[in-house]
Design a protein around this motif. Structure first.
Motif, PDB file in Angstrom:
ATOM      1  N   GLY A 117       3.054  -8.519  -3.759  1.00 36.24           N
ATOM      2  CA  GLY A 117       2.268  -9.684  -3.426  1.00 36.24           C
ATOM      3  C   GLY A 117       1.022  -9.176  -2.676  1.00 36.24           C
ATOM      4  O   GLY A 117       0.467  -8.110  -3.229  1.00 36.24           O
ATOM      5  N   ALA A 118       0.656  -9.945  -1.409  1.00 41.23           N
ATOM      6  CA  ALA A 118      -0.628  -9.551  -0.860  1.00 41.23           C
ATOM      7  C   ALA A 118      -1.011  -8.176  -0.485  1.00 41.23           C
ATOM      8  O   ALA A 118      -1.978  -7.716  -0.528  1.00 41.23           O
ATOM      9  CB  ALA A 118      -0.645 -10.439   0.389  1.00 41.23           C
ATOM     10  N   GLY A 119       0.143  -7.530   0.018  1.00 36.25           N
ATOM     11  CA  GLY A 119      -0.234  -6.015   0.418  1.00 36.25           C
ATOM     12  C   GLY A 119      -0.572  -5.085  -0.794  1.00 36.25           C
ATOM     13  O   GLY A 119      -1.464  -4.287  -0.228  1.00 36.25           O
ATOM     14  N   TYR A 120      -0.249  -5.388  -1.862  1.00 38.52           N
ATOM     15  CA  TYR A 120      -0.798  -4.468  -2.935  1.00 38.52           C
ATOM     16  C   TYR A 120      -1.810  -5.147  -3.758  1.00 38.52           C
ATOM     17  O   TYR A 120      -2.491  -4.488  -4.779  1.00 38.52           O
ATOM     18  CB  TYR A 120       0.169  -4.308  -3.895  1.00 38.52           C
ATOM     19  CG  TYR A 120       1.329  -3.143  -3.446  1.00 38.52           C
ATOM     20  CD1 TYR A 120       0.967  -2.574  -2.262  1.00 38.52           C
ATOM     21  CD2 TYR A 120       2.343  -2.796  -4.097  1.00 38.52           C
ATOM     22  CE1 TYR A 120       1.867  -1.560  -1.893  1.00 38.52           C
ATOM     23  CE2 TYR A 120       3.191  -1.639  -3.767  1.00 38.52           C
ATOM     24  CZ  TYR A 120       2.939  -1.267  -2.378  1.00 38.52           C
ATOM     25  OH  TYR A 120       3.940  -0.164  -2.040  1.00 38.52           O
ATOM     26  N   LEU A 121      -2.243  -6.438  -3.445  1.00 39.42           N
ATOM     27  CA  LEU A 121      -3.206  -6.965  -4.325  1.00 39.42           C
ATOM     28  C   LEU A 121      -4.597  -6.539  -4.600  1.00 39.42           C
ATOM     29  O   LEU A 121      -4.851  -6.187  -5.975  1.00 39.42           O
ATOM     30  CB  LEU A 121      -3.573  -8.492  -4.042  1.00 39.42           C
ATOM     31  CG  LEU A 121      -4.312  -9.404  -4.803  1.00 39.42           C
ATOM     32  CD1 LEU A 121      -3.727  -9.520  -6.337  1.00 39.42           C
ATOM     33  CD2 LEU A 121      -4.729 -10.803  -4.218  1.00 39.42           C
ATOM     34  N   ALA A 122      -5.277  -5.938  -3.696  1.00 44.10           N
ATOM     35  CA  ALA A 122      -6.553  -5.313  -3.815  1.00 44.10           C
ATOM     36  C   ALA A 122      -6.511  -4.218  -4.742  1.00 44.10           C
ATOM     37  O   ALA A 122      -7.008  -3.799  -5.725  1.00 44.10           O
ATOM     38  CB  ALA A 122      -7.257  -5.155  -2.613  1.00 44.10           C
ATOM     39  N   GLY A 148       6.940 -11.570  -6.824  1.00 43.64           N
ATOM     40  CA  GLY A 148       7.616 -11.575  -5.672  1.00 43.64           C
ATOM     41  C   GLY A 148       6.539 -11.542  -4.495  1.00 43.64           C
ATOM     42  O   GLY A 148       5.321 -11.148  -4.811  1.00 43.64           O
ATOM     43  N   LEU A 149       6.914 -11.931  -3.099  1.00 42.86           N
ATOM     44  CA  LEU A 149       5.922 -11.855  -2.103  1.00 42.86           C
ATOM     45  C   LEU A 149       6.496 -11.250  -0.810  1.00 42.86           C
ATOM     46  O   LEU A 149       6.225 -11.377   0.492  1.00 42.86           O
ATOM     47  CB  LEU A 149       5.703 -13.419  -1.797  1.00 42.86           C
ATOM     48  CG  LEU A 149       5.145 -14.004  -2.853  1.00 42.86           C
ATOM     49  CD1 LEU A 149       5.252 -15.371  -2.398  1.00 42.86           C
ATOM     50  CD2 LEU A 149       3.677 -13.660  -3.007  1.00 42.86           C
ATOM     51  N   MET A 150       7.416  -9.910  -1.255  1.00 40.86           N
ATOM     52  CA  MET A 150       7.807  -8.922  -0.077  1.00 40.86           C
ATOM     53  C   MET A 150       6.700  -8.441   0.850  1.00 40.86           C
ATOM     54  O   MET A 150       7.225  -8.221   2.020  1.00 40.86           O
ATOM     55  CB  MET A 150       8.594  -7.979  -0.747  1.00 40.86           C
ATOM     56  CG  MET A 150       9.650  -8.373  -1.520  1.00 40.86           C
ATOM     57  SD  MET A 150      10.382  -6.941  -2.313  1.00 40.86           S
ATOM     58  CE  MET A 150      10.846  -5.750  -1.036  1.00 40.86           C
ATOM     59  N   GLY A 151       5.448  -8.519   0.281  1.00 40.08           N
ATOM     60  CA  GLY A 151       4.305  -7.895   1.176  1.00 40.08           C
ATOM     61  C   GLY A 151       3.323  -8.787   1.665  1.00 40.08           C
ATOM     62  O   GLY A 151       2.042  -8.863   2.003  1.00 40.08           O
ATOM     63  N   GLY A 152       3.777 -10.319   1.639  1.00 40.67           N
ATOM     64  CA  GLY A 152       2.789 -11.237   2.142  1.00 40.67           C
ATOM     65  C   GLY A 152       2.445 -12.173   0.727  1.00 40.67           C
ATOM     66  O   GLY A 152       2.574 -12.013  -0.260  1.00 40.67           O
ATOM     67  N   ALA A 153       1.991 -13.496   1.310  1.00 41.54           N
ATOM     68  CA  ALA A 153       1.677 -14.509   0.247  1.00 41.54           C
ATOM     69  C   ALA A 153       0.295 -14.943   0.218  1.00 41.54           C
ATOM     70  O   ALA A 153      -0.115 -15.630  -0.422  1.00 41.54           O
ATOM     71  CB  ALA A 153       2.521 -15.913   0.764  1.00 41.54           C
ATOM     72  N   SER A 154      -0.689 -14.399   1.188  1.00 40.92           N
ATOM     73  CA  SER A 154      -2.098 -14.673   1.230  1.00 40.92           C
ATOM     74  C   SER A 154      -2.844 -13.449   1.049  1.00 40.92           C
ATOM     75  O   SER A 154      -2.700 -12.528   1.931  1.00 40.92           O
ATOM     76  CB  SER A 154      -2.386 -15.657   2.295  1.00 40.92           C
ATOM     77  OG  SER A 154      -1.767 -16.830   2.311  1.00 40.92           O
ATOM     78  N   ALA A 155      -3.854 -13.341   0.251  1.00 38.00           N
ATOM     79  CA  ALA A 155      -4.771 -11.946   0.352  1.00 38.00           C
ATOM     80  C   ALA A 155      -6.143 -12.672  -0.368  1.00 38.00           C
ATOM     81  O   ALA A 155      -6.182 -13.568  -1.078  1.00 38.00           O
ATOM     82  CB  ALA A 155      -4.059 -11.003  -0.341  1.00 38.00           C
ATOM     83  N   GLU A 156      -7.293 -11.845  -0.155  1.00 37.06           N
ATOM     84  CA  GLU A 156      -8.575 -12.090  -0.660  1.00 37.06           C
ATOM     85  C   GLU A 156      -8.539 -11.268  -2.004  1.00 37.06           C
ATOM     86  O   GLU A 156      -7.941 -10.250  -2.135  1.00 37.06           O
ATOM     87  CB  GLU A 156      -9.574 -11.575   0.284  1.00 37.06           C
ATOM     88  CG  GLU A 156      -9.756 -12.424   1.612  1.00 37.06           C
ATOM     89  CD  GLU A 156     -10.936 -11.993   2.145  1.00 37.06           C
ATOM     90  OE1 GLU A 156     -11.864 -11.048   1.906  1.00 37.06           O
ATOM     91  OE2 GLU A 156     -11.124 -12.720   3.522  1.00 37.06           O
ATOM     92  N   VAL A 157      -9.279 -11.929  -2.680  1.00 34.25           N
ATOM     93  CA  VAL A 157      -9.207 -11.018  -4.000  1.00 34.25           C
ATOM     94  C   VAL A 157     -10.904 -10.944  -4.327  1.00 34.25           C
ATOM     95  O   VAL A 157     -11.646 -12.030  -4.372  1.00 34.25           O
ATOM     96  CB  VAL A 157      -8.534 -11.714  -5.232  1.00 34.25           C
ATOM     97  CG1 VAL A 157      -9.003 -13.209  -5.520  1.00 34.25           C
ATOM     98  CG2 VAL A 157      -8.507 -11.086  -6.590  1.00 34.25           C
TER      99      VAL A 157
END
Length: 322
Positions: A213-218, A234-243
């Motif tokens: 999830g969020a931790g790997y999105l960028a 899944g969201l093991m690394g967080g649910a919110s991120a900038e893209v």
């Protein structure tokens, strides 16, 4: 019957009412179930079962058909089966919609069969149905040593897709390579994105399957090829991120959010039918198969959860019902 109940911080194998058989369902005497991270999330109160599903944990099982609803055909009492469940697998009995029940692949034990439905359904659904992965396209699997990861590696190898992985230890990367991955990156030894150019001849990945999830999105967005697809499971690394929306547009990327548990029976039936047609023959031939780290008596489910939480496993932890 007995089932695993959550009592405070303890998991207890105790008496509980048997489930009622409904229209379109099959009752299964459970011989084995298996642990998924979703079970741990449910135990913690963060992943409630869908409306109408059993509150008992357990998203898959294997066992023997013991009762069949009058409107169900194609099964007989005594059939050895495994099933994809919305809940209820941590028990001596479970009822499941008939389209989510398939025969145990020839040659497999109940323990081996219990390790199949959830992870192979998740891997096949998200790679070959949601992402429409085509032969020759490159794949990046995060958490390659997980149950879903080890299933996905084997599917990619069998269907002609070069696959790379991330995992949390060098020995896990080595085992993934032995299983069919072309290479991998230890997440504790630096980011994966810097290796993508070498892995993909500068082109990027066509599909990324990500439970983080969020931790790997960028880095996922950076690592995708033109027309690439990111499937979030899944969201093991967080649910919110900038893209970077500009990068999404320029590369014509698609970000696909996907869960399996709450899908309607008709959708799960399509996945299980595809597995039976395309994947079960590969299992029966020995080309691919379940990857099991440890088998634990179901009365010791708490220990099985601790093992999953440790992140030291490779593949599945199976719960055996005596």
């Amino acid at each position: 019957m007995k089932a695993i109940e959550i009592r405070g911080d303890q998991l207890v194998w105790s008496d509980t009412p048997s489930p009622v058989l409904g229209d379109g369902e099959i009752r299964i005497e459970v011989r084995a179930s298996a642990v998924n991270r979703a079970d741990l999330a449910q135990r913690a109160g963060g992943y409630p079962p869908p409306p109408g599903a059993s509150p008992i944990m357990g998203l898959e099982c294997s066992g023997v058909v013991s009762e069949i609803a009058e409107d169900v055909s194609g099964f007989e009492i005594g059939d050895e089966v495994c099933a994809l469940l919305a809940g209820g697998g941590y028990a001596e009995e479970v009822v499941a919609p008939a389209p989510q029940v398939v025969p145990v692949p020839a040659g497999l034990s109940f323990v081996e069969a219990a390790a199949l439905p959830e992870v192979f359904a998740t891997a096949y659904l998200n790679l070959y149905m949601e992402a429409a992965l085509a032969p020759g396209e490159r794949v990046l699997l995060h958490a390659g040593a997980s149950g879903v990861g080890t299933a996905a590696i084997q599917l990619c190898r069998a269907f002609g897709n070069p696959v790379f992985v991330t995992a949390g230890a060098d020995d896990k990367i080595e085992r993934c390579v032995t299983l069919g991955a072309s290479g991998g990156s230890n997440r504790h030894s630096g980011g994966f994105a810097d290796r993508v150019e070498n892995w993909t001849d500068g082109n990027g990945f066509d599909v990324i399957l990500d439970p983080v999830g969020a931790g790997y999105l960028a880095d996922n967005i950076r690592s995708l090829a033109i027309d690439g697809r990111l499937v979030l499971i899944g969201l093991m690394g967080g649910a919110s991120a900038e893209v970077s929306l500009g990068l999404l547009m320029m590369k014509r990327l698609r970000v696909i959010g996907s869960t399996l548990r709450a899908r309607p029976v008709v959708a799960k039936a399509a996945v299980m039918s595809a597995l039976r047609d395309r994947v079960w023959p590969l299992i029966e031939s020995g080309e691919i198969g379940p990857i099991i780290d440890e088998v634990i008596p179901i009365a010791e489910t708490g220990r099985a959860h601790e093992l999953i939480e440790s992140n030291e496993t490779f593949g599945k932890v199976v719960l055996k019902v005596d």
